[in-house]
Design a protein around this motif. Sequence first.
Motif, short mmCIF file in Angstrom:
data_model
loop_
_atom_site.label_atom_id
_atom_site.label_comp_id
_atom_site.label_asym_id
_atom_site.label_seq_id
_atom_site.Cartn_x
_atom_site.Cartn_y
_atom_site.Cartn_z
N ARG A 55 0.84 -1.21 0.00
CA ARG A 55 0.00 0.00 0.00
C ARG A 55 0.87 1.25 0.00
O ARG A 55 0.59 2.22 -0.72
CB ARG A 55 -0.92 0.00 1.22
CG ARG A 55 -2.08 -0.95 1.10
CD ARG A 55 -2.92 -0.94 2.37
NE ARG A 55 -4.08 -1.80 2.22
CZ ARG A 55 -4.58 -2.54 3.20
NH1 ARG A 55 -4.03 -2.53 4.41
NH2 ARG A 55 -5.64 -3.29 3.00
N TYR A 56 1.92 1.23 0.81
CA TYR A 56 2.80 2.41 0.87
C TYR A 56 3.45 2.67 -0.49
O TYR A 56 3.45 3.80 -0.97
CB TYR A 56 3.88 2.24 1.95
CG TYR A 56 4.82 3.41 1.95
CD1 TYR A 56 4.47 4.61 2.55
CD2 TYR A 56 6.07 3.33 1.31
CE1 TYR A 56 5.32 5.70 2.52
CE2 TYR A 56 6.91 4.41 1.28
CZ TYR A 56 6.53 5.60 1.88
OH TYR A 56 7.37 6.68 1.83
N VAL A 57 3.99 1.63 -1.10
CA VAL A 57 4.67 1.81 -2.39
C VAL A 57 3.66 2.21 -3.47
O VAL A 57 3.96 3.04 -4.33
CB VAL A 57 5.46 0.55 -2.79
CG1 VAL A 57 6.05 0.68 -4.18
CG2 VAL A 57 6.58 0.30 -1.77
N ALA A 58 2.45 1.67 -3.41
CA ALA A 58 1.42 2.06 -4.38
C ALA A 58 1.12 3.55 -4.28
O ALA A 58 0.87 4.21 -5.30
CB ALA A 58 0.16 1.24 -4.16
N MET A 91 5.04 -9.03 -7.05
CA MET A 91 4.20 -7.93 -6.55
C MET A 91 4.93 -6.59 -6.55
O MET A 91 4.30 -5.55 -6.60
CB MET A 91 3.72 -8.23 -5.12
CG MET A 91 2.86 -9.46 -4.99
SD MET A 91 1.26 -9.17 -5.73
CE MET A 91 1.16 -10.60 -6.78
N LEU A 92 6.24 -6.63 -6.47
CA LEU A 92 7.05 -5.40 -6.47
C LEU A 92 8.14 -5.51 -7.53
O LEU A 92 8.61 -6.60 -7.84
CB LEU A 92 7.75 -5.20 -5.12
CG LEU A 92 7.00 -4.54 -3.98
CD1 LEU A 92 7.91 -4.42 -2.77
CD2 LEU A 92 6.44 -3.19 -4.36
N GLU A 93 8.55 -4.35 -8.01
CA GLU A 93 9.70 -4.25 -8.90
C GLU A 93 10.71 -3.32 -8.24
O GLU A 93 10.34 -2.34 -7.61
CB GLU A 93 9.31 -3.63 -10.25
CG GLU A 93 8.33 -4.46 -11.04
CD GLU A 93 7.87 -3.73 -12.30
OE1 GLU A 93 8.17 -2.52 -12.47
OE2 GLU A 93 7.19 -4.38 -13.10
N ARG A 107 8.43 -0.11 -7.07
CA ARG A 107 7.16 0.11 -7.77
C ARG A 107 6.32 -1.16 -7.62
O ARG A 107 6.85 -2.27 -7.70
CB ARG A 107 7.40 0.39 -9.24
CG ARG A 107 8.04 1.73 -9.46
CD ARG A 107 8.15 2.06 -10.94
NE ARG A 107 8.50 3.45 -11.13
CZ ARG A 107 9.66 4.01 -10.81
NH1 ARG A 107 10.60 3.30 -10.27
NH2 ARG A 107 9.88 5.29 -11.02
N VAL A 108 5.02 -0.96 -7.41
CA VAL A 108 4.15 -2.13 -7.37
C VAL A 108 3.81 -2.55 -8.79
O VAL A 108 3.78 -1.73 -9.71
CB VAL A 108 2.85 -1.87 -6.56
CG1 VAL A 108 3.14 -1.63 -5.10
CG2 VAL A 108 2.05 -0.74 -7.15
#
Length: 161
Positions: A55-58, A91-93, A107-108
Motif C-alpha cells: 500500500r505504501y509503495v502504491a 508484486m514489487l519491482e 514500484r508495485v
Amino acid sequence: MSGVSEARQSRSQRIDHVAAGLAACLPALNRSVERGIAARLPYPKPPERQLALLRYVAENDGATVHKAACALQMQPNNVSALVTRLTEAGMLERRQDHTDKRVAHLRVTAEARRRIAEAEEVATRQLASTLRTLTDGELEALGSALGALAGLVQRLRDRSV
C-alpha cells in the motif's frame, strides 16, 4: 478542589477512558476486517506487513527501502526482506537508482495494484454492510470521529519518528 483542577482531572479521566476504549476496540476492529478480507479473497491474503508495504509503495511510487521503513516504522532490514519476498512473488519491482547504484526505487506491479484494490473493496463492503446495522446516531458519531482518528494516527506517527 478548585474548578481548574477538577476540570483537569475530568479531562484526564476522559483521556484515560478514550485511550482504554481505543486500545480495546481498534485491534478487534482490525482483526475482524482482516479476517473478512482473508475469507473473501480468491487467493491467500498477504501478511499485514507485506500488505502495508504494498500500500505504501502504491501511494509513493519510486520509494526507497529506507523511506518505506521510516514511513512504516519498521527496520530497514525487515523491509528489505519483505521487498525480496514481494519481488519474487511478482508484486514489487526494484529499479536501480541512476546516480547511486546501492539504492533501489520500488514500484508495485499491476497484479499488486489489482490485489490491493480487491482487498480494499472487500474491506469497504464488509464495513459498509456492518455500518448499515447501526443507528443514525451511531453512524453520525463514527462519521464525526473520522477526522479526529486521522489526526490521532498522524500524531502517533510523528511521535515515534
